[in-house]
Motif scaffolding. Structure first.
Motif, short mmCIF file in Angstrom:
data_model
loop_
_atom_site.label_atom_id
_atom_site.label_comp_id
_atom_site.label_asym_id
_atom_site.label_seq_id
_atom_site.Cartn_x
_atom_site.Cartn_y
_atom_site.Cartn_z
N ALA A 109 15.97 3.16 -8.55
CA ALA A 109 15.84 4.37 -7.73
C ALA A 109 15.59 5.60 -8.60
N VAL A 110 16.35 5.70 -9.70
CA VAL A 110 16.16 6.84 -10.62
C VAL A 110 14.75 6.81 -11.21
N VAL A 111 14.29 5.63 -11.59
CA VAL A 111 12.94 5.49 -12.14
C VAL A 111 11.88 5.91 -11.13
N ILE A 112 12.03 5.48 -9.88
CA ILE A 112 11.06 5.83 -8.83
C ILE A 112 11.05 7.33 -8.59
N VAL A 113 12.22 7.94 -8.51
CA VAL A 113 12.31 9.40 -8.31
C VAL A 113 11.62 10.13 -9.46
N ALA A 114 11.85 9.65 -10.68
CA ALA A 114 11.21 10.27 -11.84
C ALA A 114 9.69 10.11 -11.81
N PHE A 115 9.20 8.98 -11.30
CA PHE A 115 7.76 8.80 -11.14
C PHE A 115 7.19 9.84 -10.17
N VAL A 116 7.85 9.98 -9.03
CA VAL A 116 7.38 10.90 -7.99
C VAL A 116 7.44 12.35 -8.48
N LEU A 117 8.45 12.66 -9.28
CA LEU A 117 8.64 14.04 -9.77
C LEU A 117 7.91 14.29 -11.09
N ALA A 120 0.83 -1.21 0.00
CA ALA A 120 0.00 0.00 0.00
C ALA A 120 0.86 1.26 0.00
N LEU A 121 1.90 1.28 0.83
CA LEU A 121 2.78 2.46 0.89
C LEU A 121 3.53 2.65 -0.43
N ALA A 122 4.04 1.55 -0.98
CA ALA A 122 4.76 1.65 -2.25
C ALA A 122 3.83 2.09 -3.38
N SER A 123 2.58 1.65 -3.35
CA SER A 123 1.63 2.02 -4.39
C SER A 123 1.27 3.49 -4.36
N ALA A 124 1.43 4.12 -3.21
CA ALA A 124 1.17 5.55 -3.12
C ALA A 124 2.30 6.37 -3.75
N LEU A 125 3.51 5.82 -3.75
CA LEU A 125 4.67 6.53 -4.32
C LEU A 125 4.90 6.15 -5.78
N LEU A 126 4.77 4.85 -6.07
CA LEU A 126 4.84 4.38 -7.45
C LEU A 126 3.42 4.26 -7.96
N ASP A 127 3.23 3.80 -9.17
CA ASP A 127 1.90 3.39 -9.57
C ASP A 127 1.69 1.96 -9.08
N ASN A 128 0.43 1.59 -8.91
CA ASN A 128 0.15 0.29 -8.28
C ASN A 128 0.58 -0.90 -9.14
N GLY A 178 -2.91 3.11 -3.74
CA GLY A 178 -2.71 3.96 -4.91
C GLY A 178 -3.73 5.09 -5.01
N THR A 179 -4.86 4.96 -4.32
CA THR A 179 -5.89 5.99 -4.34
C THR A 179 -5.41 7.28 -3.69
N ALA A 180 -4.41 7.20 -2.83
CA ALA A 180 -4.00 8.33 -1.99
C ALA A 180 -3.28 9.44 -2.75
N THR A 181 -2.65 9.12 -3.87
CA THR A 181 -1.81 10.12 -4.54
C THR A 181 -2.11 10.22 -6.03
N LEU A 182 -1.58 11.26 -6.62
CA LEU A 182 -1.77 11.50 -8.06
C LEU A 182 -1.15 10.40 -8.90
N VAL A 183 0.01 9.89 -8.51
CA VAL A 183 0.72 8.90 -9.32
C VAL A 183 0.38 7.47 -8.94
N GLY A 184 -0.40 7.26 -7.88
CA GLY A 184 -0.62 5.92 -7.36
C GLY A 184 -1.50 5.05 -8.24
N ASP A 185 -2.51 5.64 -8.86
CA ASP A 185 -3.44 4.88 -9.69
C ASP A 185 -3.62 5.63 -11.00
N PRO A 186 -3.50 4.96 -12.16
CA PRO A 186 -3.59 5.67 -13.44
C PRO A 186 -4.82 6.58 -13.60
N PRO A 187 -6.03 6.19 -13.13
CA PRO A 187 -7.17 7.11 -13.27
C PRO A 187 -6.94 8.46 -12.58
N ASN A 188 -6.16 8.47 -11.50
CA ASN A 188 -5.89 9.74 -10.81
C ASN A 188 -5.11 10.71 -11.69
#
Length: 426
Positions: A234-242, A105-113, A150-160
């Motif tokens: 790590a670079v990919v994850i940072v780019a997702f968040v940014l 759940a925590l990872a899905s909020a930072l990455l996409d699910n 993934g519902t919690a953040t903009l990047v967590g779920d594609p519909p968001n």
């Protein structure tokens, strides 16, 4: 007439997918082919339309992350994490499920699910094998948690991402408005896991003792490749968040990361592509074409507008109708094309309803994201996990997933009702 034929073909394909009479990929491709044959959609719409065609962002995001995960798998890192998690849980199945659910759940909020379940599924197979536990309940719990988190953040779920683009919402807007509810839903879901999956929690003291004697460090097979892979990830994850700052689509980031990893390491192209779930990718393509045909023939738009007009402009009724209607429709069709179709209608409703009508965006997001848990084809992450399970010889049927997902969806959407009502409408 074409619209009616499109509905008949879609329902027929959906029944074949649900009953597993034929392979789901064959059913999706057959349905897509028939819809193209009767001109319910055409090549231009199916392959190039942003709103009613194949979502290539989803396809290439999956492809890129599957390649990265495939390379990571060769380092032994998943065995390391599996042993570490089992030891921290002291071999207790429910503790292990809670740990994996929270991490997912925590990872899905930072990455996409979808990315999250691609990373966590190999760990789950390994740790369940070590403890002789059935893997299906753990995989199902993880994918349900990924859709909730993934519902919690903009990047967590594609519909968001679609909603944010249409409504002009930021990463922080999603955190402020949805994250508090998601925390509550996650706690409730963990409690539900104890009841839903109780038959899977068989504790074997001998296997638990064996796990405690293992050294997870010995699982690492290629340290150089591990550090190279983790650096790229790590670079990919940072780019997702940014994403809101960099403006690179997640699919572009994933493909760049996969290309860099293959080019910079000793892994061959053949080895890198070996673990790609090609059947899952093709299933998505067929599903997108089928849903796109319903968009092109006006079926989804008609259903959405009819549901909206039935509320007669009353904001409270519209909000609740949108929440439950989105949950119901997202259970049947993938929530990405559904939100792409519904978001222009919601934009018009928000514009007509004034500042307070922003609640409709949150109702749409909650309904689509949480409703995606209801069936095996409701969300991208569900389809990916079922594909991984089948590839590893542990198939999860449509109904096995749905009997758990439907209960979780009803409970979580029901909890969203008082949240939306008291925070925005009362």
């Amino acid at each position: 007439m074409t619209a009616i034929a499109a509905v008949v073909i879609f329902v027929g394909a959906y029944v074949l997918i649900a009953t597993e009479r034929i392979h789901r990929t064959a059913a999706a491709l057959g349905g897509a082919g028939l819809l193209l044959l009767i001109h319910a959609t055409d090549g231009g719409a199916a392959f190039f339309s942003e709103h009613s065609g194949i979502d290539w962002n989803v396809i290439f995001l999956l492809l890129g992350m599957m390649i990265i995960v495939g390379v990571l798998k060769r380092t032994g890192v998943f065995e390391y994490v599996a042993i570490w998690a089992a030891k921290r849980a002291r071999g207790r199945p429910f503790r292990l499920m809670v740990m994996l659910v929270v991490i997912t759940a925590l990872a899905s909020a930072l990455l996409d699910n979808v990315t999250t379940v691609l990373l966590i599924a190999p760990v789950t197979f390994l740790v369940c094998d070590r403890l002789s536990l059935p893997v299906a309940p753990f995989l199902i719990a993880e994918v349900l948690a990924s859709n909730i988190g993934g519902t919690a953040t903009l990047v967590g779920d594609p519909p968001n991402i679609i909603i944010a683009s249409r409504a002009g919402l930021s990463f922080n807007d999603f955190l402020v408005h949805l994250a508090p509810l998601v925390v509550v839903l996650l706690v409730v879901f963990i409690g539900m896991c104890r009841w839903l999956f109780r038959s899977a929690f068989t504790y074997d003291e001998r296997l638990a003792a064996e796990i405690m004697t293992l050294n997870e460090r010995e699982a690492i097979q290629d340290r150089r490749l591990l550090w190279q892979s983790l650096a790229v990830l790590a670079v990919v994850i940072v780019a997702f968040v940014l994403h809101p700052v960099l403006h690179y689509e997640p699919a572009v980031v994933a493909l760049l990361g996969a290309g860099l990893l293959v080019a910079a390491t000793r892994v061959t192209v053949e080895d890198a592509l070996e673990d790609v779930e090609w059947a899952t990718l093709v299933f998505f393509m067929g599903l997108f074409v089928m849903v796109g045909a319903l968009v092109e023939t006006g079926v989804i738009g008609t259903v959405s507008q009819a549901a909206t007009s039935a509320t007669e402009g009353r904001l409270g009724l519209t909000t609740m109708g949108l929440l439950w209607g989105s949950a119901g429709l997202s259970a049947i069709v993938d929530n990405i094309p559904y939100v792409a179709t519904m978001s222009p209608i919601v934009a018009d409703l928000v514009k007509a309803g004034g500042p307070q009508a922003d609640v409709l965006w949150w109702a749409l997001a909650l309904g689509a994201d949480l409703g995606g848990n209801a069936t095996a084809v409701g969300a991208s992450a569900n389809v990916v996990v079922l594909g991984i399970a089948a590839r590893n010889g542990r198939p999860i049927s449509f109904w096995e997933f749905t009997k758990y997902g439907l209960v979780v969806t009803v409970v979580t959407v029901a909890l969203a009702v008082p949240y939306l009502w008291f925070r925005y409408l009362a």
